[in-house]
Design a protein around this motif. Structure first.
Motif, PDB file in Angstrom:
ATOM      1  N   GLU A 245       0.823  -1.208   0.000  1.00 30.05           N
ATOM      2  CA  GLU A 245       0.000   0.000   0.000  1.00 30.05           C
ATOM      3  C   GLU A 245       0.859   1.259   0.000  1.00 30.05           C
ATOM      4  O   GLU A 245       0.547   2.237  -0.694  1.00 30.05           O
ATOM      5  CB  GLU A 245      -0.937  -0.003   1.211  1.00 30.05           C
ATOM      6  CG  GLU A 245      -2.047  -1.043   1.134  1.00 30.05           C
ATOM      7  CD  GLU A 245      -2.944  -0.852  -0.063  1.00 30.05           C
ATOM      8  OE1 GLU A 245      -3.451   0.272  -0.249  1.00 30.05           O
ATOM      9  OE2 GLU A 245      -3.133  -1.815  -0.828  1.00 30.05           O
ATOM     10  N   GLN A 246       1.946   1.241   0.772  1.00 32.90           N
ATOM     11  CA  GLN A 246       2.832   2.403   0.793  1.00 32.90           C
ATOM     12  C   GLN A 246       3.534   2.572  -0.552  1.00 32.90           C
ATOM     13  O   GLN A 246       3.780   3.698  -1.002  1.00 32.90           O
ATOM     14  CB  GLN A 246       3.866   2.271   1.921  1.00 32.90           C
ATOM     15  CG  GLN A 246       3.268   2.247   3.311  1.00 32.90           C
ATOM     16  CD  GLN A 246       2.272   3.362   3.540  1.00 32.90           C
ATOM     17  OE1 GLN A 246       2.597   4.543   3.432  1.00 32.90           O
ATOM     18  NE2 GLN A 246       1.037   2.992   3.862  1.00 32.90           N
ATOM     19  N   SER A 247       3.830   1.459  -1.197  1.00 29.05           N
ATOM     20  CA  SER A 247       4.479   1.554  -2.508  1.00 29.05           C
ATOM     21  C   SER A 247       3.538   2.193  -3.528  1.00 29.05           C
ATOM     22  O   SER A 247       3.984   2.903  -4.443  1.00 29.05           O
ATOM     23  CB  SER A 247       4.929   0.175  -2.982  1.00 29.05           C
ATOM     24  OG  SER A 247       3.862  -0.599  -3.498  1.00 29.05           O
ATOM     25  N   LYS A 248       2.245   1.971  -3.396  1.00 23.87           N
ATOM     26  CA  LYS A 248       1.281   2.582  -4.310  1.00 23.87           C
ATOM     27  C   LYS A 248       1.302   4.107  -4.169  1.00 23.87           C
ATOM     28  O   LYS A 248       1.180   4.831  -5.169  1.00 23.87           O
ATOM     29  CB  LYS A 248      -0.110   2.027  -4.046  1.00 23.87           C
ATOM     30  CG  LYS A 248      -0.283   0.597  -4.544  1.00 23.87           C
ATOM     31  CD  LYS A 248      -1.425  -0.137  -3.868  1.00 23.87           C
ATOM     32  CE  LYS A 248      -2.764   0.351  -4.278  1.00 23.87           C
ATOM     33  NZ  LYS A 248      -3.860  -0.483  -3.697  1.00 23.87           N
ATOM     34  N   ARG A 249       1.448   4.564  -2.941  1.00 26.42           N
ATOM     35  CA  ARG A 249       1.574   6.015  -2.731  1.00 26.42           C
ATOM     36  C   ARG A 249       2.778   6.568  -3.500  1.00 26.42           C
ATOM     37  O   ARG A 249       2.685   7.596  -4.177  1.00 26.42           O
ATOM     38  CB  ARG A 249       1.752   6.336  -1.247  1.00 26.42           C
ATOM     39  CG  ARG A 249       0.555   6.048  -0.357  1.00 26.42           C
ATOM     40  CD  ARG A 249       0.926   6.326   1.094  1.00 26.42           C
ATOM     41  NE  ARG A 249      -0.145   6.013   2.007  1.00 26.42           N
ATOM     42  CZ  ARG A 249      -1.060   6.883   2.434  1.00 26.42           C
ATOM     43  NH1 ARG A 249      -1.015   8.132   2.004  1.00 26.42           N
ATOM     44  NH2 ARG A 249      -2.010   6.521   3.272  1.00 26.42           N
ATOM     45  N   LEU A 250       3.912   5.873  -3.375  1.00 28.93           N
ATOM     46  CA  LEU A 250       5.149   6.347  -4.007  1.00 28.93           C
ATOM     47  C   LEU A 250       5.070   6.254  -5.527  1.00 28.93           C
ATOM     48  O   LEU A 250       5.614   7.104  -6.235  1.00 28.93           O
ATOM     49  CB  LEU A 250       6.340   5.554  -3.474  1.00 28.93           C
ATOM     50  CG  LEU A 250       6.616   5.717  -1.972  1.00 28.93           C
ATOM     51  CD1 LEU A 250       7.771   4.825  -1.528  1.00 28.93           C
ATOM     52  CD2 LEU A 250       6.911   7.173  -1.626  1.00 28.93           C
ATOM     53  N   LEU A 251       4.394   5.225  -6.030  1.00 27.96           N
ATOM     54  CA  LEU A 251       4.233   5.114  -7.480  1.00 27.96           C
ATOM     55  C   LEU A 251       3.452   6.292  -8.048  1.00 27.96           C
ATOM     56  O   LEU A 251       3.728   6.767  -9.161  1.00 27.96           O
ATOM     57  CB  LEU A 251       3.515   3.808  -7.823  1.00 27.96           C
ATOM     58  CG  LEU A 251       4.336   2.519  -7.688  1.00 27.96           C
ATOM     59  CD1 LEU A 251       3.413   1.301  -7.726  1.00 27.96           C
ATOM     60  CD2 LEU A 251       5.392   2.425  -8.787  1.00 27.96           C
ATOM     61  N   LEU A 252       2.489   6.783  -7.289  1.00 30.29           N
ATOM     62  CA  LEU A 252       1.630   7.872  -7.759  1.00 30.29           C
ATOM     63  C   LEU A 252       2.179   9.253  -7.421  1.00 30.29           C
ATOM     64  O   LEU A 252       1.853  10.233  -8.095  1.00 30.29           O
ATOM     65  CB  LEU A 252       0.228   7.728  -7.169  1.00 30.29           C
ATOM     66  CG  LEU A 252      -0.549   6.461  -7.547  1.00 30.29           C
ATOM     67  CD1 LEU A 252      -1.926   6.471  -6.902  1.00 30.29           C
ATOM     68  CD2 LEU A 252      -0.667   6.312  -9.054  1.00 30.29           C
ATOM     69  N   GLN A 253       3.003   9.346  -6.382  1.00 29.28           N
ATOM     70  CA  GLN A 253       3.417  10.660  -5.894  1.00 29.28           C
ATOM     71  C   GLN A 253       4.876  10.999  -6.175  1.00 29.28           C
ATOM     72  O   GLN A 253       5.322  12.109  -5.869  1.00 29.28           O
ATOM     73  CB  GLN A 253       3.151  10.745  -4.382  1.00 29.28           C
ATOM     74  CG  GLN A 253       1.671  10.638  -4.037  1.00 29.28           C
ATOM     75  CD  GLN A 253       1.409  10.557  -2.539  1.00 29.28           C
ATOM     76  OE1 GLN A 253       2.328  10.656  -1.733  1.00 29.28           O
ATOM     77  NE2 GLN A 253       0.157  10.366  -2.178  1.00 29.28           N
ATOM     78  N   THR A 254       5.641  10.044  -6.712  1.00 32.80           N
ATOM     79  CA  THR A 254       7.051  10.312  -7.025  1.00 32.80           C
ATOM     80  C   THR A 254       7.359   9.787  -8.426  1.00 32.80           C
ATOM     81  O   THR A 254       6.563   9.045  -9.020  1.00 32.80           O
ATOM     82  CB  THR A 254       8.006   9.622  -6.037  1.00 32.80           C
ATOM     83  OG1 THR A 254       8.039   8.202  -6.320  1.00 32.80           O
ATOM     84  CG2 THR A 254       7.577   9.839  -4.591  1.00 32.80           C
ATOM     85  N   ALA A 255       8.528  10.177  -8.918  1.00 31.57           N
ATOM     86  CA  ALA A 255       9.022   9.653 -10.195  1.00 31.57           C
ATOM     87  C   ALA A 255      10.112   8.613  -9.962  1.00 31.57           C
ATOM     88  O   ALA A 255      10.849   8.268 -10.881  1.00 31.57           O
ATOM     89  CB  ALA A 255       9.550  10.801 -11.056  1.00 31.57           C
ATOM     90  N   TRP A 256      10.217   8.102  -8.743  1.00 28.92           N
ATOM     91  CA  TRP A 256      11.247   7.117  -8.421  1.00 28.92           C
ATOM     92  C   TRP A 256      11.073   5.862  -9.257  1.00 28.92           C
ATOM     93  O   TRP A 256       9.967   5.496  -9.655  1.00 28.92           O
ATOM     94  CB  TRP A 256      11.177   6.745  -6.940  1.00 28.92           C
ATOM     95  CG  TRP A 256      11.527   7.863  -6.005  1.00 28.92           C
ATOM     96  CD1 TRP A 256      12.047   9.082  -6.329  1.00 28.92           C
ATOM     97  CD2 TRP A 256      11.366   7.863  -4.590  1.00 28.92           C
ATOM     98  NE1 TRP A 256      12.218   9.854  -5.208  1.00 28.92           N
ATOM     99  CE2 TRP A 256      11.810   9.126  -4.113  1.00 28.92           C
ATOM    100  CE3 TRP A 256      10.888   6.937  -3.673  1.00 28.92           C
ATOM    101  CZ2 TRP A 256      11.798   9.467  -2.764  1.00 28.92           C
ATOM    102  CZ3 TRP A 256      10.876   7.265  -2.331  1.00 28.92           C
ATOM    103  CH2 TRP A 256      11.333   8.522  -1.881  1.00 28.92           C
ATOM    104  N   SER A 257      12.182   5.178  -9.457  1.00 24.66           N
ATOM    105  CA  SER A 257      12.143   3.914 -10.177  1.00 24.66           C
ATOM    106  C   SER A 257      11.437   2.856  -9.327  1.00 24.66           C
ATOM    107  O   SER A 257      11.348   2.973  -8.100  1.00 24.66           O
ATOM    108  CB  SER A 257      13.557   3.446 -10.505  1.00 24.66           C
ATOM    109  OG  SER A 257      14.238   3.082  -9.305  1.00 24.66           O
TER     110      SER A 257
END
Length: 296
Positions: A245-257
């Motif tokens: 679930e936290q990874s979904k936040r980062l996928l949507l809110q950052t451009a990180w790989s």
């Protein structure tokens, strides 16, 4: 008092709509109506109220609560035998809810209800939790104190009154939710919440059952039993789910790989992360990102 249980998922928390008093003389019936569009929480202050919903009948006594469905047929199942006074509170929710026969059924269906709720309420990557409210119960002293606040606010300006009644309603739900737990369940609920808090604060670290045992001073089997009872999954399953679930936040809110995101949320191998993510979401992390993010 054995009762069906109304199982809500939040956020959003079920919200207050309206409230009032009603009185019935001996011989009067509760109003007959169908699909009123809101939940109807009834509290009997005095007397006895015979009432039915979709073929099920109750004879509500003083101090008892009943919650009727927004899409049900409500009616007086018999005339009142004495002067009766009630409080009614209308409320509604956005998302998923379900009436279950008991707590075991609630927990068995919890994961499915949460996933349904996330789709209906557009909560793709939000933390959600369950609220369990008995359909029929005896009101406690604390809940009764909160009910009195609804009508003490009657002379407030409308805008201020509406804010205060929303706050009072949420406090009432909190009391009704907690009052449902049996004494034997209270320890398990408190322990499961401690496990959940530890995982939420430390999910990027290596967490094992042994570490949880050391931190919380309970055997892993009891920790697992408590988490299954409250959250419908073991601590390790909850940890993996929370990381995803936290990874979904980062996928949507950052451009990180994807590799960096996997590492940030506690996965050691991006292949393992991608496999777990795809199994849960039905598409890869990159596919999930592209579904919601439009390239410039």
């Amino acid at each position: 008092m054995n009762s069906p249980i109304l199982h809500f998922i939040s956020p959003p928390i079920p919200y207050f709509v309206d409230c009032g008093h009603a009185t019935y003389a001996a011989g009067d019936y509760h109003i007959n109506r169908n699909c009123i569009g809101v939940f109807d929480l009834i509290v009997v202050l005095k007397g006895t109220l015979p009432i039915g919903e979709d073929g099920r009948n109750w004879n509500l006594q003083e101090g008892e609560i009943l919650i009727l469905h927004p899409d049900g047929h409500h009616y007086g199942s018999a005339p009142c035998t004495e002067d009766t006074k009630i409080i009614w509170i209308h409320f509604q929710t956005f998302g998923s809810w379900k009436e279950c026969t008991d707590m075991d059924e609630c927990l068995d269906n919890q994961t499915q209800l949460i996933e349904s709720h996330k789709q209906k309420a557009y909560l793709n990557h939000a933390d959600v939790c369950s609220i369990f409210i008995p359909k029929h119960m005896k009101i406690t002293a604390k809940a009764k104190e909160v009910l009195e606040l609804f009508f003490e606010q009657e002379h407030e300006p409308q805008s201020l009154r509406n804010w205060k009644r929303q706050a009072s309603f949420q406090l009432l739900l909190q009391h009704l939710d907690r009052d449902l737990a049996f004494p034997s369940d209270a320890t398990a609920i408190q322990l499961a919440e401690r496990v959940e808090l530890f995982i939420r604060c430390n999910y990027t670290r290596d967490i094992t059952n042994s570490i949880l045992q050391k931190e919380l001073n309970y055997h892993p089997n009891y920790l697992a039993k408590s988490m299954l009872k409250v959250y419908g999954m073991t601590p390790m399953a909850y940890l993996q789910n929370y990381r995803l679930e936290q990874s979904k936040r980062l996928l949507l809110q950052t451009a990180w790989s994807v590799a960096r995101i996997a590492e940030e949320v506690g996965f050691h191998h991006v292949s393992h992360y991608s496999s777990r993510f795809s199994k849960k979401e039905g598409l890869s992390p990159s596919g999930f990102r592209s579904k919601f993010i439009r390239e410039r």
